[in-house]
Write a protein that holds these residues in place. Structure first.
Motif, mmCIF file in Angstrom:
data_model
loop_
_atom_site.group_PDB
_atom_site.id
_atom_site.type_symbol
_atom_site.label_atom_id
_atom_site.label_comp_id
_atom_site.label_asym_id
_atom_site.label_seq_id
_atom_site.Cartn_x
_atom_site.Cartn_y
_atom_site.Cartn_z
ATOM 1 N N PHE A 24 -4.083 -3.444 6.377
ATOM 2 C CA PHE A 24 -5.409 -4.051 6.447
ATOM 3 C C PHE A 24 -6.531 -3.160 5.928
ATOM 4 O O PHE A 24 -7.676 -3.584 5.861
ATOM 5 N N GLY A 25 -6.226 -1.904 5.596
ATOM 6 C CA GLY A 25 -7.251 -1.005 5.072
ATOM 7 C C GLY A 25 -8.206 -0.483 6.123
ATOM 8 O O GLY A 25 -9.309 -0.037 5.793
ATOM 9 N N VAL A 26 -7.793 -0.500 7.390
ATOM 10 C CA VAL A 26 -8.654 -0.040 8.487
ATOM 11 C C VAL A 26 -8.602 1.486 8.556
ATOM 12 O O VAL A 26 -7.522 2.082 8.543
ATOM 13 N N ARG A 27 -9.755 2.108 8.622
ATOM 14 C CA ARG A 27 -9.824 3.568 8.706
ATOM 15 C C ARG A 27 -9.138 4.040 9.988
ATOM 16 O O ARG A 27 -9.234 3.417 11.032
ATOM 17 N N THR A 28 -8.442 5.158 9.891
ATOM 18 C CA THR A 28 -7.681 5.685 11.019
ATOM 19 C C THR A 28 -8.501 6.701 11.800
ATOM 20 O O THR A 28 -9.637 7.015 11.442
ATOM 21 N N GLY A 29 -7.893 7.260 12.843
ATOM 22 C CA GLY A 29 -8.501 8.348 13.581
ATOM 23 C C GLY A 29 -8.559 9.610 12.734
ATOM 24 O O GLY A 29 -7.972 9.686 11.656
ATOM 25 N N SER A 30 -9.241 10.629 13.219
ATOM 26 C CA SER A 30 -9.517 11.808 12.406
ATOM 27 C C SER A 30 -8.258 12.560 11.970
ATOM 28 O O SER A 30 -8.154 12.980 10.813
ATOM 29 N N ALA A 31 -7.292 12.755 12.853
ATOM 30 C CA ALA A 31 -6.088 13.492 12.473
ATOM 31 C C ALA A 31 -5.276 12.715 11.445
ATOM 32 O O ALA A 31 -4.847 13.272 10.429
ATOM 33 N N ARG A 73 -5.949 13.046 -2.126
ATOM 34 C CA ARG A 73 -7.320 13.569 -2.137
ATOM 35 C C ARG A 73 -8.229 12.752 -3.048
ATOM 36 O O ARG A 73 -7.797 11.830 -3.720
ATOM 37 N N ASP A 74 -9.483 13.161 -3.056
ATOM 38 C CA ASP A 74 -10.478 12.658 -4.004
ATOM 39 C C ASP A 74 -10.678 11.145 -3.955
ATOM 40 O O ASP A 74 -10.617 10.463 -4.974
ATOM 41 N N GLY A 75 -10.879 10.616 -2.773
ATOM 42 C CA GLY A 75 -11.237 9.210 -2.630
ATOM 43 C C GLY A 75 -10.099 8.218 -2.722
ATOM 44 O O GLY A 75 -10.345 7.018 -2.781
ATOM 45 N N VAL A 76 -8.868 8.698 -2.733
ATOM 46 C CA VAL A 76 -7.735 7.776 -2.848
ATOM 47 C C VAL A 76 -7.696 6.818 -1.657
ATOM 48 O O VAL A 76 -7.473 5.621 -1.828
ATOM 49 N N THR A 77 -7.929 7.334 -0.454
ATOM 50 C CA THR A 77 -7.884 6.446 0.712
ATOM 51 C C THR A 77 -9.029 5.429 0.673
ATOM 52 O O THR A 77 -8.847 4.289 1.084
ATOM 53 N N ASP A 78 -10.187 5.835 0.164
ATOM 54 C CA ASP A 78 -11.294 4.881 0.029
ATOM 55 C C ASP A 78 -10.925 3.769 -0.949
ATOM 56 O O ASP A 78 -11.230 2.594 -0.716
ATOM 57 N N SER A 79 -10.278 4.131 -2.038
ATOM 58 C CA SER A 79 -9.844 3.127 -3.023
ATOM 59 C C SER A 79 -8.826 2.172 -2.412
ATOM 60 O O SER A 79 -8.884 0.965 -2.637
ATOM 61 N N TRP A 80 -7.892 2.717 -1.623
ATOM 62 C CA TRP A 80 -6.887 1.878 -0.962
ATOM 63 C C TRP A 80 -7.570 0.890 -0.020
ATOM 64 O O TRP A 80 -7.238 -0.294 0.002
ATOM 65 N N GLN A 81 -8.545 1.382 0.730
ATOM 66 C CA GLN A 81 -9.230 0.517 1.690
ATOM 67 C C GLN A 81 -10.048 -0.564 0.992
ATOM 68 O O GLN A 81 -10.263 -1.636 1.557
ATOM 69 N N SER A 82 -10.502 -0.310 -0.225
ATOM 70 C CA SER A 82 -11.329 -1.291 -0.926
ATOM 71 C C SER A 82 -10.508 -2.406 -1.577
ATOM 72 O O SER A 82 -11.075 -3.406 -2.004
ATOM 73 N N LEU A 83 -9.178 -2.233 -1.642
ATOM 74 C CA LEU A 83 -8.333 -3.286 -2.207
ATOM 75 C C LEU A 83 -8.325 -4.514 -1.298
ATOM 76 O O LEU A 83 -8.542 -4.411 -0.091
ATOM 77 N N SER A 84 -8.017 -5.641 -1.870
ATOM 78 C CA SER A 84 -7.860 -6.854 -1.066
ATOM 79 C C SER A 84 -6.579 -6.749 -0.244
ATOM 80 O O SER A 84 -5.687 -5.955 -0.554
ATOM 81 N N LEU A 85 -6.498 -7.545 0.783
ATOM 82 C CA LEU A 85 -5.285 -7.602 1.598
ATOM 83 C C LEU A 85 -4.075 -7.897 0.715
ATOM 84 O O LEU A 85 -3.034 -7.249 0.825
ATOM 85 N N GLY A 86 -4.221 -8.843 -0.179
ATOM 86 C CA GLY A 86 -3.120 -9.208 -1.056
ATOM 87 C C GLY A 86 -2.648 -8.048 -1.921
ATOM 88 O O GLY A 86 -1.449 -7.847 -2.098
ATOM 89 N N ALA A 87 -3.582 -7.276 -2.443
ATOM 90 C CA ALA A 87 -3.208 -6.132 -3.290
ATOM 91 C C ALA A 87 -2.457 -5.085 -2.486
ATOM 92 O O ALA A 87 -1.467 -4.516 -2.965
ATOM 93 N N ARG A 88 -2.916 -4.828 -1.259
ATOM 94 C CA ARG A 88 -2.213 -3.853 -0.422
ATOM 95 C C ARG A 88 -0.808 -4.361 -0.082
ATOM 96 O O ARG A 88 0.166 -3.616 -0.156
#
Length: 132
Positions: A24-31, A73-88
């Motif tokens: 779902f692209g939901v941000r996780t906890g800090s660790a 690194r370098d914004g990869v997780t942000d890019s993953w989160q910005s994808l649509s549900l279908g793309a993920r």
């Protein structure tokens, strides 16, 4: 080791957050976020003992069974989160984690209605194909 077996090796207290992030692209906890961003020092600083002990099974699952575009690194997780549900979903199913997908949905505590997947599938397939 199969994807489903590898997923099951990740401690239960981490599977829900990891599944919600991957699907779902939901941000996780800090660790867990530090882990996904390949920031070992921040991971060790933020993780409790149980989470530290999960480093190997999490690494094995992420490295061997998920798309490369969901961690790094370098914004990869942000890019993953910005994808649509279908793309993920398409990316996960096309990666080797496909067999573990149902277990991941269960651990996320949510189901993906088939109507939502059908509506988003075409967009997700195109985004995944184009590497977005």
């Amino acid at each position: 080791m199969s994807a489903t077996h590898a997923w099951g090796q990740i401690p239960e207290h981490l599977r829900g957050g990891l599944a919600r992030y991957l699907i779902f692209g939901v941000r996780t906890g800090s660790a867990l976020q530090a882990f996904l961003e390949n920031d070992l020092l921040r991971f060790v600083h933020c993780a409790n003992d149980d989470t530290l002990a999960a480093l190997r099974p999490m690494t094995q699952f992420i490295y061997n069974y998920t798309p490369r575009g969901c961690f790094g690194r370098d914004g990869v997780t942000d890019s993953w989160q910005s994808l649509s549900l279908g793309a993920r979903v398409v990316s996960l199913r096309n990666a080797d984690c496909g067999p573990a997908f149902d277990a991941m949905c269960a651990d996320a505590g949510e189901s993906i209605p088939s109507a939502m997947l059908a509506a988003d599938y075409v967009i997700g397939t195109m985004e995944a194909r184009d590497g977005l």
